[in-house]
Scaffold this motif. Structure first.
Motif, PDB file in Angstrom:
ATOM      1  N   VAL A  27       0.838  -1.196   0.000  1.00 10.64           N
ATOM      2  CA  VAL A  27       0.000   0.000   0.000  1.00 10.64           C
ATOM      3  C   VAL A  27       0.875   1.250   0.000  1.00 10.64           C
ATOM      4  CG1 VAL A  27      -1.618   1.365   1.376  1.00 10.64           C
ATOM      5  CG2 VAL A  27      -2.023  -1.069   1.036  1.00 10.64           C
ATOM      6  N   THR A  28       1.950   1.226   0.791  1.00  8.91           N
ATOM      7  CA  THR A  28       2.875   2.364   0.831  1.00  8.91           C
ATOM      8  C   THR A  28       3.500   2.610  -0.536  1.00  8.91           C
ATOM      9  OG1 THR A  28       3.394   1.935   3.146  1.00  8.91           O
ATOM     10  CG2 THR A  28       4.956   3.281   1.914  1.00  8.91           C
ATOM     11  N   VAL A  29       3.980   1.535  -1.168  1.00  8.42           N
ATOM     12  CA  VAL A  29       4.612   1.666  -2.488  1.00  8.42           C
ATOM     13  C   VAL A  29       3.601   2.160  -3.511  1.00  8.42           C
ATOM     14  CG1 VAL A  29       5.671   0.383  -4.381  1.00  8.42           C
ATOM     15  CG2 VAL A  29       6.396  -0.030  -2.042  1.00  8.42           C
ATOM     16  N   ALA A  30       2.393   1.612  -3.484  1.00  4.41           N
ATOM     17  CA  ALA A  30       1.380   2.013  -4.452  1.00  4.41           C
ATOM     18  C   ALA A  30       1.072   3.501  -4.344  1.00  4.41           C
ATOM     19  CB  ALA A  30       0.100   1.198  -4.232  1.00  4.41           C
ATOM     20  N   ILE A  31       0.940   3.982  -3.120  1.00  9.11           N
ATOM     21  CA  ILE A  31       0.632   5.391  -2.926  1.00  9.11           C
ATOM     22  C   ILE A  31       1.804   6.261  -3.385  1.00  9.11           C
ATOM     23  CG2 ILE A  31       0.213   7.159  -1.176  1.00  9.11           C
ATOM     24  CD1 ILE A  31      -1.380   5.049   0.385  1.00  9.11           C
ATOM     25  N   LEU A  32       3.037   5.845  -3.061  1.00  5.88           N
ATOM     26  CA  LEU A  32       4.213   6.626  -3.447  1.00  5.88           C
ATOM     27  C   LEU A  32       4.376   6.688  -4.959  1.00  5.88           C
ATOM     28  CD1 LEU A  32       6.846   5.464  -0.792  1.00  5.88           C
ATOM     29  CD2 LEU A  32       5.573   7.605  -0.847  1.00  5.88           C
TER      30      LEU A  32
END
Length: 445
Positions: free
Chosen positions: A294-299
């Protein structure tokens, strides 16, 4: 040089680029190398990276790795050509400015329109892909994906509303964290690569590689983004080559590493998945997968939206200044200012696209192909301008020639999507004729 001219003095002695006033920190008032590299990498990697390994593999199987290699190889000559133009002609108009100098203002307007009106579509696509990852982790299906996408868009556009320095600092922090997470995912999963996942290598035939390339051009877009921001650097002639070299290296490692890991580790299990990166991380880092993905997707999604919102807003202001759009758009387009009117139009168009996505069964792959064909059209025009403006047989000129030949050939794979650039050219020409008619009316007694 007047628009359309190519005098020899321009070819050999480009106009000196004024340095932005130093603020005492060593980076100047303009954005620096770290922020510029972060904006560049964020624009190129983008949210498409979250879905493209699975989409390309679905089209061409393991042979999609060839398509990824082609895209990475094309990055080098194209990026070097645009960097050379950006250092010689730093301006918010980017490619539209280069085309004006090479072929005149009439040719530049449809090029500017092709980029400007594609930006909100590409941004919605990138943010929605990020939203799908959030939905996969939190549940809620399409509704969660749409809300998450809307939040990504709002944060990026609000960040740009307060200026490029603010958005550049946000991007620098996010890209640093993003690289750490992505490379960790790749290197922890690679030991699980299986040779059988690479067979048969081309299950849909070799022509399918061309179809995969049309999708991957969505990930190729972004190399022109910094040309629109070149006037914001404290010393573009010194900074842009360094930023380009750093960005090409980072992008090549991430693209090829992630594509090979997805195909070699996941194999057929990846086909049809909307969240291949989640599957890869489950193999590599286990229990922490959901929070990390989720963190990578948002970034990734935010990086694309942020960079393209910044470059698109400046392009709109430049088009307003040069007559390619109504003069109303020009306010805030000078170096160091914030083109809020142009940015507001991009945000309004993005809102309309999101509303359409919420009710219409439009696939992300179709949106990617639509954005890709317009980006490639812009690149073809920009590289043609580079061939005319740059010194013949220089490294940048040779890169422009190589990139131009490759991109013109790639247009054949887009089929009916080629109607989109034709439509935009027609609309831009209609706008030009209306503007000319009004000018005649104002000057006629």
């Amino acid at each position: 040089m007047t628009p359309g001219g190519t005098g020899s003095d321009t070819l050999t002695r480009p106009s000196p680029v004024p340095l932005r006033q130093d603020d005492g920190t060593g980076t100047g008032i303009g954005i620096g190398i770290g922020e510029g590299t972060a904006l560049y990498v964020g624009a190129v990697l983008g949210g498409g990276l979250l879905a493209l390994p699975a989409l390309a593999a679905r089209v061409a199987g393991p042979a999609s790795l060839i398509a990824w290699a082609v895209i990475v190889l094309l990055c080098v000559p194209v990026a070097s050509a645009f960097t050379a133009l950006g250092t010689r002609y730093p301006d918010g108009g980017g490619i539209a400015t280069f085309v004006t100098k090479a072929f005149g203002r009439r040719a530049a307007t449809p090029v500017g329109w092709s980029f400007y009106f594609t930006v909100p579509v590409a941004n919605c696509c990138a943010s929605y892909i990020g939203g799908e990852y959030v939905a996969g982790a939190l549940g809620g299906g399409r509704a969660t994906a749409m809300v998450s996408a809307a939040v990504i868009l709002v944060v990026a556009y609000v960040g740009n509303w307060f200026g490029l320095r603010m958005s550049g600092r946000m991007q620098l922090a996010m890209v640093g964290l993003l690289m750490l997470v992505l490379l960790t995912a790749v290197f922890t999963a690679l030991p699980q690569t299986r040779a059988e996942n690479l067979e048969p290598f081309a299950p849909h035939g070799w022509l399918a590689v061309g179809g995969a390339i049309t999708l991957l051009f969505y990930s190729f877009a972004g190399w022109e983004a910094v040309t629109h921001l070149s006037g914001e650097f404290s010393d573009p002639r010194r900074q842009l080559p360094r930023i380009t070299a750093l960005s090409v290296g980072v992008v090549a490692v991430v693209y090829l590493g992630l594509a090979f890991a997805c195909v070699g580790v996941l194999g057929p299990a990846m086909n049809g998945s909307a969240v291949p990166l989640t599957m890869l991380m489950q193999r590599g880092i286990g229990d922490a997968t959901q929070a990390v993905t989720v963190t990578v997707a948002i970034l990734l999604s935010f990086g694309t939206v942020n960079a393209f919102a910044a470059s698109g807003a400046r392009l709109g202001a430049a088009l307003g200044r040069d007559g390619g759009l109504p003069k109303w758009f020009a306010k805030g387009g000078a170096a160091g200012e914030v083109p809020r009117r142009s940015l507001a139009v991009l945000a309004a168009i993005a809102t309309l696209v999101m509303l359409v996505l919420s009710v219409a069964p439009v696939g992300v792959d179709s949106l990617m192909s639509a954005a890709s064909v317009l980006f490639v059209t812009v690149y073809v025009a920009g590289l043609a301008a580079a061939v005319r403006l740059l010194r013949r047989m220089s490294a940048a000129w040779c890169g422009a020639v190589i990139g131009l030949i490759a991109l013109v050939g790639s247009l054949t794979f887009f089929r009916y999507f080629l109607l989109l650039p034709v439509l935009l050219v027609a609309l831009a020409e209609m706008f030009r004729l209306i503007q000319r008619s009004r000018a005649v009316e104002r000057t006629t007694p």
